[in-house]
Scaffold this active site. Structure first.
Site, PDB file in Angstrom:
ATOM      1  N   ASN A 183     -24.790 -50.847  -0.496  1.00 52.22           N
ATOM      2  CA  ASN A 183     -25.367 -50.164  -1.602  1.00 52.22           C
ATOM      3  C   ASN A 183     -24.112 -49.799  -2.748  1.00 52.22           C
ATOM      4  O   ASN A 183     -23.553 -48.685  -2.281  1.00 52.22           O
ATOM      5  CB  ASN A 183     -26.042 -48.924  -1.068  1.00 52.22           C
TER       6      ASN A 183
ATOM      7  N   LYS B 218     -24.295 -48.577  -5.308  1.00 48.63           N
ATOM      8  CA  LYS B 218     -24.753 -47.143  -6.370  1.00 48.63           C
ATOM      9  C   LYS B 218     -24.325 -47.596  -7.574  1.00 48.63           C
ATOM     10  O   LYS B 218     -24.409 -48.738  -8.183  1.00 48.63           O
ATOM     11  CB  LYS B 218     -23.707 -46.105  -5.805  1.00 48.63           C
TER      12      LYS B 218
ATOM     13  N   GLU C  45     -30.000 -39.889  -2.671  1.00 52.56           N
ATOM     14  CA  GLU C  45     -29.666 -39.507  -4.072  1.00 52.56           C
ATOM     15  C   GLU C  45     -30.720 -39.391  -5.163  1.00 52.56           C
ATOM     16  O   GLU C  45     -30.686 -38.745  -5.983  1.00 52.56           O
ATOM     17  CB  GLU C  45     -28.133 -40.386  -4.487  1.00 52.56           C
TER      18      GLU C  45
ATOM     19  N   GLU D 155     -30.187 -42.192   7.143  1.00 45.23           N
ATOM     20  CA  GLU D 155     -28.975 -41.871   6.309  1.00 45.23           C
ATOM     21  C   GLU D 155     -29.130 -40.349   6.243  1.00 45.23           C
ATOM     22  O   GLU D 155     -29.383 -39.847   5.352  1.00 45.23           O
ATOM     23  CB  GLU D 155     -29.076 -42.279   4.970  1.00 45.23           C
TER      24      GLU D 155
ATOM     25  N   GLY E 242     -21.260 -40.525   1.840  1.00 47.17           N
ATOM     26  CA  GLY E 242     -20.071 -40.289   0.604  1.00 47.17           C
ATOM     27  C   GLY E 242     -19.095 -39.108   1.062  1.00 47.17           C
ATOM     28  O   GLY E 242     -18.306 -38.765   0.324  1.00 47.17           O
TER      29      GLY E 242
ATOM     30  N   SER F 106     -21.228 -42.743   5.403  1.00 41.74           N
ATOM     31  CA  SER F 106     -19.592 -43.039   5.801  1.00 41.74           C
ATOM     32  C   SER F 106     -19.222 -44.300   6.790  1.00 41.74           C
ATOM     33  O   SER F 106     -18.480 -43.955   7.781  1.00 41.74           O
ATOM     34  CB  SER F 106     -19.150 -41.410   5.955  1.00 41.74           C
TER      35      SER F 106
HETATM   36  C1  PEP Z   1     -25.385 -44.700   0.883  1.00 40.57           C
HETATM   37  O1  PEP Z   1     -25.369 -44.308  -0.083  1.00 40.57           O
HETATM   38  O2  PEP Z   1     -26.424 -45.449   1.262  1.00 40.57           O
HETATM   39  C2  PEP Z   1     -24.178 -44.637   1.759  1.00 40.57           C
HETATM   40  C3  PEP Z   1     -24.563 -45.162   3.295  1.00 40.57           C
HETATM   41  O3  PEP Z   1     -23.019 -44.217   1.285  1.00 40.57           O
HETATM   42  P1  PEP Z   1     -21.839 -44.152   2.033  1.00 40.57           P
HETATM   43  O4  PEP Z   1     -21.372 -45.249   3.202  1.00 40.57           O
HETATM   44  O5  PEP Z   1     -20.654 -44.018   0.787  1.00 40.57           O
HETATM   45  O6  PEP Z   1     -21.661 -42.981   2.656  1.00 40.57           O
END
Ligand code: PEP
Length: 249
Positions: free
Chosen positions: A9, A11, A96, A166, A172, A209
């Protein structure tokens, strides 16, 4: 080996100059793995993804879409537009979007329905905040988010969704859920889908993460079918390491 789904992803990151070599490289990486590889790109780069990834083993798609077909919805993108560019995937209900853009469970449900109706695989995100976890509400929140997102959708269609747990506190932040926490919630979600829709083989990913240093441990958990990867997918060398994770079934 377990066939893992490893989906990036991006973003609101990347640009044409970075994406061109990135797409070239990911096509090569996908050729050399039995895992399933995908990227959800910023919508302005879907066109580029189509021309560089179409016909390869890399699935691609968007990070959001609207549930109406067309009309006066300034700034929005329809499923038909995503289909016009051959999108395989669309992320729906990312935390988000829920928190910053105030997306409701009802809107998420409409988006999931529209994606399914359009033949695009929705990646349906769910997960609790830290405050909710600390108040022992994580399971209730997750159950609520899943059941509301699936309202009025038939079992056979739910089977086509990719789910992604998630936890908001892991996104993040650099601090992932432990493999046990991720397994516990994902097995709970799978039980929920079994009990309510009689589905046993639904795909549920972990996101938050995930990186090359923790991928092996987390993805080895029995119920976890792969990862949704934010920050770590931006660096193609780091993403490559995650994509090359091998887990014995
Ligand atoms: C996400 O936003 O879908 C995500 C998993 O972000 P990160 O890996 O940066 O935590």
């Amino acid at each position: 080996m377990k066939k893992l789904y490893l989906i990036g992803n991006m973003k609101m990151n990347m640009n044409c100059a970075v994406l061109e070599p990135y797409f070239d490289k990911i096509v090569e990486i996908a050729k050399n793995t039995s895992n399933i590889v995908g990227v959800c790109v910023p919508s302005v780069y879907i066109n580029m993804a189509k021309y560089m990834l179409d016909g390869s083993k890399v699935l691609f798609g968007a990070q959001n879409m609207y549930y109406e077909d067309k009309g006066a919805f300034t700034g929005e993108i329809s499923s038909e537009m995503l289909n016009d560019f051959g999108c395989d995937l669309v992320i729906v209900g990312h935390s988000e979007r829920r928190s910053i853009f105030k997306e409701t469970d009802e809107e998420i449900n409409l988006k999931v329905k529209k994606a399914l109706e359009s033949g695009i695989t929705p990646i349906l995100c769910f997960g609790e905040s830290l405050d909710q976890r600390n108040k022992n509400m994580a399971f209730t929140i997750v159950e609520n988010q899943i059941m509301k997102a699936l309202n009025d959708i038939k079992s056979e269609d739910i089977a086509r969704i990719i789910f992604a747990y998630e936890p908001v506190w892991a996104i993040g932040t650099g601090v992932s859920a432990t493999s046990k926490q991720a397994e516990e919630m994902i097995s709970f979600a799978k039980r929920l889908l079994k009990d309510n829709y009689n589905l046993s083989n639904v795909i549920v990913l972990y996101g938050g993460s995930l990186k090359s240093s923790n991928a092996q441990e987390i993805l080895s958990e029995k119920s976890i079918d792969g990862g949704l990867i934010g920050g770590a997918c931006l660096d193609i060398n780091e993403f490559e390491k995650i994509i090359n994770t091998k887990v014995i079934e």
